[in-house]
Design an enzyme around this catalytic site. Structure first.
Site, PDB file in Angstrom:
ATOM      1  N   SER A 189      30.119  -2.216  30.414  1.00 16.97           N
ATOM      2  CA  SER A 189      30.664  -1.330  31.195  1.00 16.97           C
ATOM      3  C   SER A 189      29.691  -0.609  32.077  1.00 16.97           C
ATOM      4  O   SER A 189      28.840  -1.039  32.564  1.00 16.97           O
ATOM      5  CB  SER A 189      31.807  -0.483  30.728  1.00 16.97           C
ATOM      6  OG  SER A 189      32.573   0.099  31.825  1.00 16.97           O
ATOM      7  N   HIS A 216      32.859  -4.676  33.252  1.00 14.49           N
ATOM      8  CA  HIS A 216      34.005  -3.940  33.936  1.00 14.49           C
ATOM      9  C   HIS A 216      33.322  -3.732  35.322  1.00 14.49           C
ATOM     10  O   HIS A 216      32.739  -2.743  35.627  1.00 14.49           O
ATOM     11  CB  HIS A 216      34.244  -2.565  33.332  1.00 14.49           C
ATOM     12  CG  HIS A 216      34.935  -2.665  31.761  1.00 14.49           C
ATOM     13  ND1 HIS A 216      34.853  -1.456  30.935  1.00 14.49           N
ATOM     14  CD2 HIS A 216      35.603  -3.653  31.473  1.00 14.49           C
ATOM     15  CE1 HIS A 216      35.452  -1.979  29.933  1.00 14.49           C
ATOM     16  NE2 HIS A 216      35.853  -3.112  30.026  1.00 14.49           N
ATOM     17  N   MET A 310      31.522   3.392  28.771  1.00 13.75           N
ATOM     18  CA  MET A 310      32.605   4.519  28.536  1.00 13.75           C
ATOM     19  C   MET A 310      33.726   3.717  27.598  1.00 13.75           C
ATOM     20  O   MET A 310      33.876   2.641  27.972  1.00 13.75           O
ATOM     21  CB  MET A 310      33.129   5.112  29.555  1.00 13.75           C
ATOM     22  CG  MET A 310      31.849   6.079  30.265  1.00 13.75           C
ATOM     23  SD  MET A 310      32.599   6.956  31.458  1.00 13.75           S
ATOM     24  CE  MET A 310      32.853   5.801  32.775  1.00 13.75           C
TER      25      MET A 310
END
Length: 371
Positions: A189, A216, A310
C-alpha cells in the site's frame, strides 16, 4: 500534543488558500508556510524543516517532480502529491511515488480544484500518516527523465542465477509459460510503487513463476503503475484483466476498484478473475481477497509477500496461506518500510516465516524458486 508542521506548495493562490483552510481546523496539523513553485519549496524545506509537504505536480520555474527529487536527495522530507485524476496526472503521480513521495491525493476536479473539501478527511489522514513515515534519501537522476529511464538505475548489477537474458527492457518481451509449479503473490500500500520497483526489477526475464500483485490504488493509477514497472523490469508487468491466462515471468497488477483472484482452468492452467464485490477492510482491491483465493491451489508452491503499507490488509490471508502449506511467507522489515503497518500485522499474527529488508526480497524468492 505538538502539531505536525506542513508546507503547502502550489502555484495557484486559490489552491494554497483552500488547502491551508482545510488544514486549519485540525489541531494535529499546522501550516507553517506556502511556496509558489518547486524552487521555492526546496529552499523553504531547507529553512523551515517541515514535518510534511503537500506538493502540486505542475508548476512553473520548477515542477513538483523535480522539486521532490531535490528534496529527497538533499533534505529527505515526507511529501504528499496533489494530482489531477487524469491519465497524464496519474503517470506523473506514479513517477513521483517511485521518486520518493509517500502518498498522493487526487484533486476531484482538475488542477484548480475548488471542491477539494470533498477529500478533506483523506487529506488529513494521509498528511498525518506521511509525517510519521520513514523516508530515506534518493539521489537525483543524472539527467531529466524524459524517457522514463532513470528507474533502470535501480536494477541489480548481477543477474539472478537462472537468467539467460541480457536485462534489456526495451522492445517486446517474450511470453512466459502457461505451466508452472510456483506462484508469487505480493500485497502493498503506502510506499508500494517504489517497493515494487525494487522487488520486480530483481527478477530475471525468465523467472519461472507468475506474480500476482495488489497495490492499494484507485483506477487509472494502476494502469500507469503497470506501465512504469514494465519499463524498469526484465519481466512483463501488466494491469490484470478478467480472464487473462496466467503465465510465468509476468506480474499482474490488480486494477483499481477490482479484487484480483486466481482461478483454475482445466487440469493445470490458470486465469485471473476480477471481482467488484464489496470492499474488505476498506479496500478494493484487497490483499486478503487475493491471498485467500490461493488457498485451494495446494498443487502450486505458493509464496506470499507483504510490504510497506498502513493497516493490516493481507495479514489474515497470509496466516491462512502459511497454515495451508505455503512454501514461504515474507514480511518486509521495519527499517525499509515507508509505513510499517501491514507487515507488522503479519509479524504480530505469526504469519511471516521470513522478515526481510526490501532489497533482499527478490533475491530470497529467486533462491527459493531455483531450489
Amino acid at each position: 500534543m505538538i502539531p505536525y508542521r506542513v508546507l503547502v506548495v502550489d502555484d495557484s493562490i486559490f489552491m494554497r488558500k483552500i488547502i491551508s483552510d482545510l488544514l486549519s481546523g485540525n489541531p494535529r496539523l499546522k501550516v507553517v508556510d506556502t511556496a509558489v513553485n518547486g524552487a521555492e519549496a526546496v529552499e523553504k524545506v531547507k529553512q523551515l524543516k517541515p514535518d510534511v509537504v503537500t506538493m502540486d505536480v505542475e508548476m512553473p520555474v520548477m515542477d513538483g517532480l523535480r522539486a521532490l527529487q531535490k528534496i529527497m536527495a538533499e533534505h529527505p522530507t515526507p511529501v504528499v502529491m496533489l494530482s489531477s485524476l487524469t491519465q497524464e496526472g496519474a503517470a506523473a503521480t506514479v513517477k513521483a511515488l517511485q521518486s520518493g513521495a509517500v502518498d498522493f491525493i487526487g484533486k476531484p476536479s482538475g488542477s484548480i480544484s475548488l471542491d477539494l473539501y470533498k477529500v478533506k478527511l483523506e487529506l488529513h489522514q494521509k498528511l498525518m500518516a506521511a509525517a510519521r513515515s520513514n523516508v530515506r534519501p534518493i539521489g537525483l537522476p543524472a539527467q531529466p527523465d524524459k524517457k522514463e529511464s532513470a528507474v533502470s538505475a535501480t536494477k541489480p548489477a548481477r543477474r539472478p542465477p537462472f537468467s539467460s537474458g541480457t536485462g534489456n527492457t526495451e522492445g517486446p518481451k517474450a511470453e512466459g509459460r502457461r505451466h508452472f509449479s510456483h506462484l508469487v503473490a505480493i500485497g502493498t500500500s503506502t510506499g508500494g510503487p517504489r517497493a515494487l520497483q525494487q522487488v520486480l526489477s530483481g527478477f530475471p526475464a525468465n523467472f519461472p513463476a507468475p506474480i500476482l500483485i495488489v497495490q492499494h490504488m484507485p483506477p487509472v493509477f494502476t494502469s500507469s503503475l503497470a506501465r512504469r514497472l514494465d519499463s524498469s523490469s526484465a519481466i512483463r508487468v501488466v494491469e490484470a484483466e478478467d480472464g487473462m491466462t496466467v503465465r510465468s515471468g509476468t506480474a499482474y497488477i490488480a486494477p483499481g476498484g477490482y479484487h484480483l483472484l486466481l482461478q483454475r482452468e482445466g487440469a493445470d492452467q490458470y486465469r485471473t478473475r476480477l471481482s467488484a464485490e464489496g470492499t474488505r477492510s476498506g479496500h478494493r482491491p484487497s490483499v486478503d481477497v487475493l491471498f485467500e483465493s490461493l488457498l485451494p491451489f495446494k498443487e502450486l508452491k505458493r509464496h506470499a509477500v507483504l510490504m510497506t503499507g498502513m493497516g493490516s490488509d493481507g495479514a489474515a490471508g497470509m496466516l491462512a496461506l502459511k497454515q495451508a502449506g505455503a512454501v514461504t511467507t515474507i514480511a518486509e522489515a521495519e527499517e525499509t518500510c515507508v509505513v510499517y503497518g501491514m507487515p507488522r500485522a503479519a509479524v504480530e499474527r505469526g504469519a511471516a516465516i521470513h522478515i526481510l529488508p526490501q532489497q533482499h526480497i527478490s533475491g530470497k524468492l529467486v533462491q527459493l524458486i531455483e531450489t
